[in-house]
Motif scaffolding. Structure first.
Motif, PDB file in Angstrom:
ATOM      1  N   GLN A   1       0.597  -1.157   0.126  1.00 19.62           N
ATOM      2  CA  GLN A   1       0.108  -0.168  -0.071  1.00 19.62           C
ATOM      3  C   GLN A   1       0.879   1.237  -0.032  1.00 19.62           C
ATOM      4  OE1 GLN A   1      -2.867   0.102   3.118  1.00 19.62           O
ATOM      5  NE2 GLN A   1      -3.606  -2.072   2.971  1.00 19.62           N
TER       6      GLN A   1
ATOM      7  N   GLY B   1      -0.380   5.342   0.629  1.00 14.94           N
ATOM      8  CA  GLY B   1      -1.350   6.314   0.735  1.00 14.94           C
ATOM      9  C   GLY B   1      -0.793   7.760   1.034  1.00 14.94           C
ATOM     10  N   SER B   2      -1.501   8.739   0.662  1.00 16.51           N
ATOM     11  CA  SER B   2      -1.170  10.029   0.792  1.00 16.51           C
ATOM     12  C   SER B   2      -2.251  10.921   0.647  1.00 16.51           C
ATOM     13  CB  SER B   2       0.019  10.409  -0.082  1.00 16.51           C
ATOM     14  OG  SER B   2       0.389  11.919   0.133  1.00 16.51           O
ATOM     15  N   GLY B   3      -2.670  11.990   1.311  1.00 17.23           N
ATOM     16  CA  GLY B   3      -3.815  12.831   1.192  1.00 17.23           C
ATOM     17  C   GLY B   3      -5.075  12.053   1.238  1.00 17.23           C
ATOM     18  N   GLY B   4      -5.116  10.980   2.093  1.00 15.25           N
ATOM     19  CA  GLY B   4      -6.316  10.098   2.049  1.00 15.25           C
ATOM     20  C   GLY B   4      -6.675   9.214   1.014  1.00 15.25           C
ATOM     21  N   LYS B   5      -5.843   9.172   0.028  1.00 16.00           N
ATOM     22  CA  LYS B   5      -5.785   8.326  -1.242  1.00 16.00           C
ATOM     23  C   LYS B   5      -4.874   7.350  -0.851  1.00 16.00           C
ATOM     24  CE  LYS B   5      -5.921   7.958  -6.222  1.00 16.00           C
ATOM     25  NZ  LYS B   5      -5.486   8.741  -7.496  1.00 16.00           N
ATOM     26  N   VAL B   6      -5.297   5.966  -0.978  1.00 13.97           N
ATOM     27  CA  VAL B   6      -4.528   4.949  -0.902  1.00 13.97           C
ATOM     28  C   VAL B   6      -4.556   3.934  -2.089  1.00 13.97           C
ATOM     29  CG1 VAL B   6      -4.257   2.574   0.249  1.00 13.97           C
ATOM     30  CG2 VAL B   6      -5.304   4.521   1.765  1.00 13.97           C
ATOM     31  N   SER B   7      -3.317   3.780  -2.583  1.00 10.32           N
ATOM     32  CA  SER B   7      -3.224   3.148  -3.827  1.00 10.32           C
ATOM     33  C   SER B   7      -2.598   1.514  -3.439  1.00 10.32           C
ATOM     34  CB  SER B   7      -2.038   3.639  -4.573  1.00 10.32           C
ATOM     35  OG  SER B   7      -2.615   5.027  -5.218  1.00 10.32           O
TER      36      SER B   7
END
Length: 339
Positions: free
Chosen positions: A253, A255-261
């Motif tokens: 995972q 994640g940054s700024g509430g977005k998780v890839s």
């Protein structure tokens, strides 16, 4: 009772110990000889001792536990984050002292029997690698003299006697004898590997946990014995999902700024057991007449390798569930959350 945290950087001869004296507040960071190590903790009040999970750590963890201390074995990746400045034994001990006070997953302390099973697996793995190296070296040497053989082991066994006979007509006898010795060494490695597997099979029949998970499709002799020995205590994992994550069978995972890839599997944890589970999943997909509706639906919308890893993840979760709950494997079992 609040336990005094202690960080220990273990080595071959000299161990570095770091802790804060509970009475005086003095910071103690001292080197202790191997012979005096256990004596140093023998008369102390129970401590929370942290060590990196490296060579010899399991032995010292068992010995310190016998003295009444609580021992946590920490991954080196977790400890590294607390090492500030230049690296030294004293700095490593201080980093372990800081890390042991933080919440996090620690490595289970194994019994001597469990560690013995893992040692058998390591020796077998080494023999398999040496056998592969030997076969590849022989095949390469034969190619130098115009004798090209197939990659299959069966082809090699069928053609090797005739190849050596043909080469003996035009090459020195000393080389042919050496090649024949090397080929015989491959057979001896086969015998050693077979003996190790026989001993593991005996342990599988005697151990109830191994026998239980060996009933799971895709879990054979090697996977069952390695899984039980690696896991040590199933209750040290909160769920099958956590055990699968421990083996690196879950997506990596970012994640940054509430977005998780999500990316490919993390490949963290035990490489050996993860490989065995992956091979077991491939066998199920290739040979099972009815792998299940879940697998069939997944195969329609995902590539084969993704399906293999997903099934390996599921195998890891099933193994944990069988061991943690003391159940026998049931193909149609459905887990129901309590209301």
């Amino acid at each position: 009772m609040l336990l005094t945290p202690v960080g220990i950087d273990i080595a071959k001869s000299v161990f570095q110990v770091h802790h804060v004296d509970a009475d005086t507040g003095q910071i103690i960071n001292k080197a202790i000889k191997r012979a005096s190590f256990l004596h140093y903790f023998a008369n102390r009040a129970p401590c929370l001792i942290g060590m990196e999970a490296c060579g010899g750590a399991q032995h010292w963890a068992r010995e310190l536990t016998k003295q009444g201390h609580q021992v946590r074995l920490l991954s080196s990746r977790f400890v590294k984050a607390f090492n500030i400045g230049n690296k030294s034994d004293a700095a490593d001990a201080r980093a372990i002292w800081l890390a042991v006070q933080q919440p996090g997953k620690c490595v289970s302390v194994k019994t001597e029997a469990q560690q013995a099973v893992l040692a058998m697996h390591r020796m077998r793995e080494q023999l398999v690698k040496m056998r592969t190296m030997q076969i590849n070296a022989l095949r390469g040497l034969m190619t130098e003299y115009g004798e090209v053989m197939g990659r299959s082991r069966a082809v090699l066994e069928r053609e090797m006697p005739g190849t050596l006979h043909r080469l003996s007509e035009r090459l020195p006898a000393m080389l042919i004898d050496t090649l024949r010795d090397r080929w015989n060494e491959v057979a001896r490695m086969d015998e050693q590997i077979a003996r190790i597997e026989q001993r593991l099979r005996v342990w599988l029949k005697q151990d109830r946990s191994c026998s239980a998970i060996a009933e799971i499709p895709g879990v054979g002799l090697l996977t069952a014995t390695a899984a039980v020995a690696t896991m040590a205590d199933p209750k040290s994992f909160r769920s099958g999902r956590e055990f699968a994550a421990f083996l690196g069978l879950v997506p990596r995972q970012h994640g940054s700024g509430g977005k998780v890839s999500l990316f490919g599997i993390s490949k963290r944890g035990d490489t050996y057991l993860r490989t065995l589970l992956t091979h077991g999943a491939r066998c199920v997909l290739a040979n099972a007449k009815d792998p299940g509706l879940w697998v069939e639906q997944l195969k329609k919308r995902r590539p084969t390798n993704v399906v293999v890893i997903a099934l390996a993840n599921k195998l890891a979760r099933i193994i944990w569930a069988v061991l943690a709950h003391g159940r026998t494997y049931e193909k149609g079992y459905a887990s129901v959350r309590p209301v």
